[in-house]
Design a protein around this motif. Sequence first.
Motif, PDB file in Angstrom:
ATOM      1  N   ILE A 206       0.840  -1.191   0.000  1.00  0.00           N
ATOM      2  CA  ILE A 206       0.000   0.000   0.000  1.00  0.00           C
ATOM      3  C   ILE A 206       0.879   1.246   0.000  1.00  0.00           C
ATOM      4  O   ILE A 206       2.008   1.226   0.474  1.00  0.00           O
ATOM      5  N   THR A 213      -6.654   1.921  -1.738  1.00  0.00           N
ATOM      6  CA  THR A 213      -6.133   1.096  -0.652  1.00  0.00           C
ATOM      7  C   THR A 213      -7.216   0.221  -0.042  1.00  0.00           C
ATOM      8  O   THR A 213      -6.971  -0.936   0.312  1.00  0.00           O
ATOM      9  N   THR A 233       0.035  -5.716   5.821  1.00  0.00           N
ATOM     10  CA  THR A 233       0.254  -4.758   4.738  1.00  0.00           C
ATOM     11  C   THR A 233       1.730  -4.385   4.678  1.00  0.00           C
ATOM     12  O   THR A 233       2.471  -4.524   5.648  1.00  0.00           O
ATOM     13  N   MET A 283      -2.024   5.442   6.639  1.00  0.00           N
ATOM     14  CA  MET A 283      -1.922   4.086   6.090  1.00  0.00           C
ATOM     15  C   MET A 283      -1.684   3.068   7.207  1.00  0.00           C
ATOM     16  O   MET A 283      -2.234   1.958   7.190  1.00  0.00           O
ATOM     17  N   LYS A 398      -5.900   7.289  -2.977  1.00  0.00           N
ATOM     18  CA  LYS A 398      -5.343   6.133  -2.257  1.00  0.00           C
ATOM     19  C   LYS A 398      -6.288   5.768  -1.113  1.00  0.00           C
ATOM     20  O   LYS A 398      -7.049   4.824  -1.203  1.00  0.00           O
TER      21      LYS A 398
END
Length: 545
Positions: A206, A213, A233, A283, A398
């Motif tokens: 990612i 994502t 991830t 993230m 994203k």
Amino acid sequence: MFTYFHCYLPETWDAQVKAGLINEHSGIRFCESIDLKDEYKFNNLAKKGGELYNIVKKNNMPFYIDRLQGGCFIENYNYDMDLVNEYKNMLGDKFYGFQMHEWMSNYRNDLRKIYRNGCTEWTAEGITRAIKREFNFDHLFLEAMTLDEMVAEGEANDLESFTKASENLFKKRQEYTGGYLVPADSYFLAYPLELKLGAKYLMPEIGAQILNTRVQVAYARGMANAYKIPFGTYYEPWGGSPFSACCYQRDNLNEWNLSGAGDFPFVTMGENGGSSRSLQRRMHLYSYMAGAEFMAEEWGMCNTFYDWKEFELSPYGKVKKDFIDFTEKYNNIGKPIVPVAAVISKDIPVIEAGLDKSERYLDYPVSDELKKKIDAAYKGLRKMFMATGKMIGTETDKLLNCVYPDAIDIVNSDVINAEDYQYIVDLTDDKEFAENNKDKIISIDKVLKVLSDILPVKVEGTVMKQFTKNEEGTVYMMLLNNSGIERSVAKGEVKLPEATEKVTIDLKAMKNFTALETDGEYKVLENGKIEVTIPAGGYFFASME
């Protein structure tokens, strides 16, 4: 417990320990690269009785090799399999294996490089000439297969030959590693193929250079749940304008021993290169709340410290440490609340992360029958995973300010455990599947109403919404404002105040609401609802019972 995999280098390990990055749940990723000096390659640096071996053994640390292939020149490295088996036997389930990096999309990219540069004959000489016309490096720029393997496999001129060659590739690498591949997919999400061929973990890559994502992770989560395996991830820090790699390292050193554009087609732009620290943080937080049981990072060691002498933590390193501290402090958030599954046809072996409207699939013409199934799946997924509030800035495709909460898995119809979900959105274009699951199937138009009723609280406002629940019954909520960050080499990271979001939380039947972490503000309204203000790139984290 959540595991963060850290790069091991003899000159940086003690500094990571002293910086508080290494805890009792940490793992080690061994970085293997074609350009490493011999003493840093696996057979030497990971040898039995060596420093790395003893650290892993003493602490019983999760361990894997990053990477077998992908994302760089493929290395036909002769791993000492007796040594690999030593780690397997020592660690058991804590030996994850070998990272198979972006393998299917890399294979497609290799084919594109060959075709667009005028390969006139499918031989070693013809392929080499074609690639060297564009990428005249010391190493031949192939990522998925060695030159000999590419020649032997033959041309992939249609979808059938491409998918067959891809399957052969994965099988071959599985056989070589003894079934220990950790696929890190990016654009081509080939989870069904990987799982059928024995993958024990999924780990999508990612970051700012990969679209959607939530699609990557919701599909990994759904398929991992179907096979009852963990997923994690893999964060990559590329991005920015112009597109580049983030690099805080002032000594021009990195774990791959690549010195710059003369060695490999990548460019670093210093501290302002790559994606934003805001995106890095979101993230990581998103992954943890989405159910990832582990994380690793690409180009992490060259960004964690400003240099490998004084070892001052960089902003990148501080974000990483804050996240690791977060997972330690909130180590019992439970599992994601995911009552809905979006089910796609069993005949779709790969999802393209972009969910593009196209007459082609995996870059090839596709039959009408399969095209119909892909269109049905992508149309529904675009609505549930790409519908968003207003997004401004430079990192807007994203992580999104999704209309639909992160409470939906994606899974193929032949492996779904229907009892794991309260409702199913049927995107299969399969009458038999619809009939067999008619009691659970709802239309997309009803999903938001269903989630509003099921989820612990009702959040009014367009931000990313995630919920988890632990065995004690405590619910955790993460709200992410994914809008409003501009990232450029010229200006660095700029937060746009006009992207600030206000949301209202209706607690419904929940009690003991506690705001735990936020970089915004909140207040209790007269009607008992909670009003939260979240700045650009910000977050709000709370618990309730």
